[in-house]
Design an enzyme around this catalytic site. Structure first.
Site, short mmCIF file in Angstrom:
data_model
loop_
_atom_site.label_atom_id
_atom_site.label_comp_id
_atom_site.label_asym_id
_atom_site.label_seq_id
_atom_site.Cartn_x
_atom_site.Cartn_y
_atom_site.Cartn_z
CG ASP A 1 -10.59 -0.97 -1.46
OD1 ASP A 1 -10.81 -1.44 -0.34
OD2 ASP A 1 -10.00 -1.59 -2.36
CD GLU B 1 2.19 12.84 -9.38
OE1 GLU B 1 2.92 13.55 -8.67
OE2 GLU B 1 0.94 12.88 -9.33
CG PHE B 2 7.22 6.84 -9.97
CD1 PHE B 2 6.94 5.48 -9.94
CD2 PHE B 2 8.18 7.34 -9.10
CE1 PHE B 2 7.61 4.63 -9.07
CE2 PHE B 2 8.85 6.50 -8.22
CZ PHE B 2 8.57 5.14 -8.21
CB ILE B 3 3.95 9.28 -5.79
CG1 ILE B 3 2.93 10.18 -6.53
CG2 ILE B 3 4.23 9.85 -4.41
CD1 ILE B 3 1.59 10.29 -5.83
#
Length: 330
Positions: A234, A129-131
């Site tokens: 992380d 998904e592109f956010i």
């Protein structure tokens, strides 16, 4: 750790362990043949299972040093794609498992992974998904609350560890399941890094003193209830952002199930403030001795930086070890 958007999580992967939403996708794990499929499997997936009829624009996305990252704009929306020309699919499969595990908690926002596969010419890719990120890293209070909710929701009945090994930066992270947190942290986290420092630098001093700490650190956990919860693993400033609505987003995980406090091991380069911790502890109450254990969890990441980047991080690692040996009289 090494890249905001393009950090690698190299690890071992087993097809049976992929979540259904990843494993059921056509050719998810099977090799892509250049004879039977397009020379560009990313385009092929976007124009089939991605439900797009055309790709309108492809542009690079900066921020990392391990993988090539791109934004694919289509008539079905945008996708975020990472490729690596030298490492096989295990790298992105491990990342996808971590992203999927966090996504399924329904708490803090993470990019949903869609497709992982090998490239016909070598290497691998992941489509997710592109956010659209906002102008800032977002609200610290919201980040603390959402992270606490993820820790509370993400539980394991297998103990401490993860279904696959992955990496922290580019260092292997061993996630063999254990029912004992102190043993897991001592062997799979501190012990692994100490052995790496011995093998890589011949550093007998830090190895021997570090092993003394591992064997004597039990009292630091007296009167503490430790439940395995899903950790990003992380969490530093480069892996924290916000979406266009200001809601927190975390990415590039090194996931495993562990003690919630271990999540703050990178706090020395995460910028967590008072409002973050206040909101977090409203969801996950602070346990006795939290402050006394904080440096113990930082030690793992200092040792990893020592092993990755050299002697500039040795003194910080050694100082933490010496301080604990003095406190524990070990």
């Amino acid at each position: 750790m090494l890249g905001q958007l393009t950090g690698a999580n190299v690890g071992l992967i087993y097809p049976s362990l992929l979540p259904p939403s990843l494993s059921k996708t056509k050719s998810k794990l099977s090799p892509i043949s250049s004879m039977s499929m397009s020379q560009d499997p990313v385009h092929e997936w976007i124009l089939s299972e991605g439900q797009a009829t055309k790709i309108t624009k492809i542009r690079p996305v900066g921020g990392g040093c391990i993988n090539l990252a791109s934004r694919y704009d289509t008539d079905a929306g945008s996708f975020f794609v990472k490729t690596n020309r030298s490492i096989g699919p295990s790298m992105f499969e491990a990342e996808a498992l971590g992203l999927e595990a966090m996504y399924e908690t329904g708490t803090i926002r993470v990019p949903k992974p869609h497709k992982v596969g090998p490239l016909p010419t070598g290497g691998s890719f992941i489509v997710m998904e592109f956010i659209e990120f906002g102008a800032s890293r977002g609200n610290q209070s919201a980040l603390g609350r959402k992270l606490g909710e993820m820790h509370k929701a993400g539980k394991s009945n297998k103990g401490y560890g993860f279904d696959v090994n992955n990496t922290i930066g580019s260092t292997p992270q061993i996630n063999t399941w254990s029912s004992d947190w102190i043993q897991f942290y001592g062997e799979c986290r501190l012990g692994y890094q100490l052995k790496l420092a011995l093998d890589q630098y011949g550093d007998k001093t830090i190895y021997e003193k570090g092993q003394r700490l591992v064997k004597s650190m039990g009292p630091l956990f007296d009167n503490v209830v430790i439940e395995p919860c899903l950790l990003h693993g992380d969490l530093w400033s480069g892996n924290i952002s916000s979406d266009k609505n200001g809601e927190p987003v975390i990415l590039d995980p090194a996931c495993y199930y562990g003690h919630s406090e271990a999540e703050f091991g990178m706090s020395w380069c995460a910028g967590f403030g008072g409002s973050f911790y206040n909101s977090y502890f409203e969801v996950i109450p602070k346990q006795p001795g939290f402050e006394e254990r904080r440096d113990l969890y930082m030690l793992y990441h200092y040792l990893n930086h020592y092993n990755l980047f050299g002697s500039g991080y040795r003194s910080s690692s050694m100082s933490i070890i010496d301080d604990y040996l003095a406190i524990l009289k070990a």
